[in-house]
Design a protein around this motif. Structure first.
Motif, PDB file in Angstrom:
ATOM      1  N   ALA A   1       5.250  -8.297   4.758  1.00 34.18           N
ATOM      2  CA  ALA A   1       4.677  -7.484   5.841  1.00 34.18           C
ATOM      3  C   ALA A   1       4.402  -6.061   5.366  1.00 34.18           C
ATOM      4  O   ALA A   1       3.344  -5.490   5.665  1.00 34.18           O
ATOM      5  CB  ALA A   1       5.622  -7.475   7.043  1.00 34.18           C
ATOM      6  N   SER A   2       5.330  -5.499   4.609  1.00 31.46           N
ATOM      7  CA  SER A   2       5.149  -4.139   4.106  1.00 31.46           C
ATOM      8  C   SER A   2       3.996  -4.064   3.114  1.00 31.46           C
ATOM      9  O   SER A   2       3.204  -3.114   3.140  1.00 31.46           O
ATOM     10  CB  SER A   2       6.431  -3.635   3.438  1.00 31.46           C
ATOM     11  OG  SER A   2       7.443  -3.429   4.396  1.00 31.46           O
TER      12      SER A   2
ATOM     13  N   GLU B   1      -3.492  -2.221   3.947  1.00 30.12           N
ATOM     14  CA  GLU B   1      -4.331  -1.696   5.026  1.00 30.12           C
ATOM     15  C   GLU B   1      -4.383  -0.171   4.987  1.00 30.12           C
ATOM     16  O   GLU B   1      -5.454   0.427   5.152  1.00 30.12           O
ATOM     17  CB  GLU B   1      -3.801  -2.161   6.377  1.00 30.12           C
ATOM     18  CG  GLU B   1      -3.916  -3.649   6.604  1.00 30.12           C
ATOM     19  CD  GLU B   1      -3.126  -4.129   7.811  1.00 30.12           C
ATOM     20  OE1 GLU B   1      -2.490  -3.299   8.514  1.00 30.12           O
ATOM     21  OE2 GLU B   1      -3.125  -5.345   8.052  1.00 30.12           O
ATOM     22  N   LEU B   2      -3.238   0.453   4.775  1.00 29.08           N
ATOM     23  CA  LEU B   2      -3.185   1.911   4.719  1.00 29.08           C
ATOM     24  C   LEU B   2      -3.962   2.449   3.521  1.00 29.08           C
ATOM     25  O   LEU B   2      -4.618   3.491   3.609  1.00 29.08           O
ATOM     26  CB  LEU B   2      -1.733   2.393   4.674  1.00 29.08           C
ATOM     27  CG  LEU B   2      -0.953   2.196   5.970  1.00 29.08           C
ATOM     28  CD1 LEU B   2       0.538   2.408   5.739  1.00 29.08           C
ATOM     29  CD2 LEU B   2      -1.469   3.130   7.054  1.00 29.08           C
TER      30      LEU B   2
ATOM     31  N   GLU C   1       6.267   3.244   4.905  1.00 28.92           N
ATOM     32  CA  GLU C   1       6.161   1.825   4.553  1.00 28.92           C
ATOM     33  C   GLU C   1       6.737   1.558   3.171  1.00 28.92           C
ATOM     34  O   GLU C   1       7.314   0.495   2.927  1.00 28.92           O
ATOM     35  CB  GLU C   1       4.711   1.365   4.640  1.00 28.92           C
ATOM     36  CG  GLU C   1       4.555  -0.108   4.858  1.00 28.92           C
ATOM     37  CD  GLU C   1       5.227  -0.619   6.125  1.00 28.92           C
ATOM     38  OE1 GLU C   1       6.029  -1.579   6.027  1.00 28.92           O
ATOM     39  OE2 GLU C   1       4.958  -0.091   7.213  1.00 28.92           O
TER      40      GLU C   1
ATOM     41  N   LYS D   1       1.385  -5.991   3.043  1.00 27.71           N
ATOM     42  CA  LYS D   1       0.146  -6.131   3.807  1.00 27.71           C
ATOM     43  C   LYS D   1      -0.212  -4.811   4.475  1.00 27.71           C
ATOM     44  O   LYS D   1      -1.359  -4.367   4.431  1.00 27.71           O
ATOM     45  CB  LYS D   1       0.292  -7.237   4.851  1.00 27.71           C
ATOM     46  CG  LYS D   1      -0.954  -7.475   5.641  1.00 27.71           C
ATOM     47  CD  LYS D   1      -0.773  -8.595   6.648  1.00 27.71           C
ATOM     48  CE  LYS D   1      -2.049  -8.764   7.467  1.00 27.71           C
ATOM     49  NZ  LYS D   1      -1.902  -9.719   8.548  1.00 27.71           N
ATOM     50  N   ARG D   2       0.775  -4.178   5.094  1.00 30.99           N
ATOM     51  CA  ARG D   2       0.540  -2.890   5.763  1.00 30.99           C
ATOM     52  C   ARG D   2       0.129  -1.818   4.755  1.00 30.99           C
ATOM     53  O   ARG D   2      -0.770  -1.018   5.024  1.00 30.99           O
ATOM     54  CB  ARG D   2       1.801  -2.467   6.520  1.00 30.99           C
ATOM     55  CG  ARG D   2       1.659  -1.158   7.238  1.00 30.99           C
ATOM     56  CD  ARG D   2       0.719  -1.247   8.421  1.00 30.99           C
ATOM     57  NE  ARG D   2       0.681   0.044   9.092  1.00 30.99           N
ATOM     58  CZ  ARG D   2      -0.428   0.621   9.517  1.00 30.99           C
ATOM     59  NH1 ARG D   2      -1.572   0.000   9.431  1.00 30.99           N
ATOM     60  NH2 ARG D   2      -0.393   1.798  10.079  1.00 30.99           N
TER      61      ARG D   2
ATOM     62  N   GLU E   1       2.520   7.566   6.861  1.00 28.72           N
ATOM     63  CA  GLU E   1       2.726   6.142   7.132  1.00 28.72           C
ATOM     64  C   GLU E   1       2.949   5.374   5.833  1.00 28.72           C
ATOM     65  O   GLU E   1       3.774   4.454   5.783  1.00 28.72           O
ATOM     66  CB  GLU E   1       1.523   5.566   7.877  1.00 28.72           C
ATOM     67  CG  GLU E   1       1.428   6.010   9.316  1.00 28.72           C
ATOM     68  CD  GLU E   1       0.264   5.359  10.036  1.00 28.72           C
ATOM     69  OE1 GLU E   1       0.170   4.120  10.025  1.00 28.72           O
ATOM     70  OE2 GLU E   1      -0.556   6.091  10.606  1.00 28.72           O
TER      71      GLU E   1
END
Length: 61
Positions: A45-46, A52-53, A27, A48-49, A23
């Motif tokens: 958005a990327s 999180e990852l 990303e 932020k993701r 993932e």
């Protein structure tokens, strides 16, 4: 019982870590494409993701 729980957690981590890494790779490609296109919304958005990852990766490592 403690050893059983540790073994289950280790097995779960072995299954989750490759998925999280995949993932992250996806990303990163998405972020790269957004940067090339100048798409600020997708970049945010990327990022932020990815954050999180990263937290998930640290948690399961």
């Amino acid at each position: 019982m403690k050893h059983v729980m540790e073994a289950l957690r280790k097995r779960e981590a072995e299954e989750k870590l490759p998925v999280i890494r995949m993932e992250i790779d996806y990303e990163l490609v998405t972020l790269h494409d957004a940067m090339k296109a100048g798409d600020m919304e997708q970049m945010d958005a990327s990022k932020k993701r990815l954050s999180e990852l990263r937290k998930q990766l640290i948690e399961w490592s």
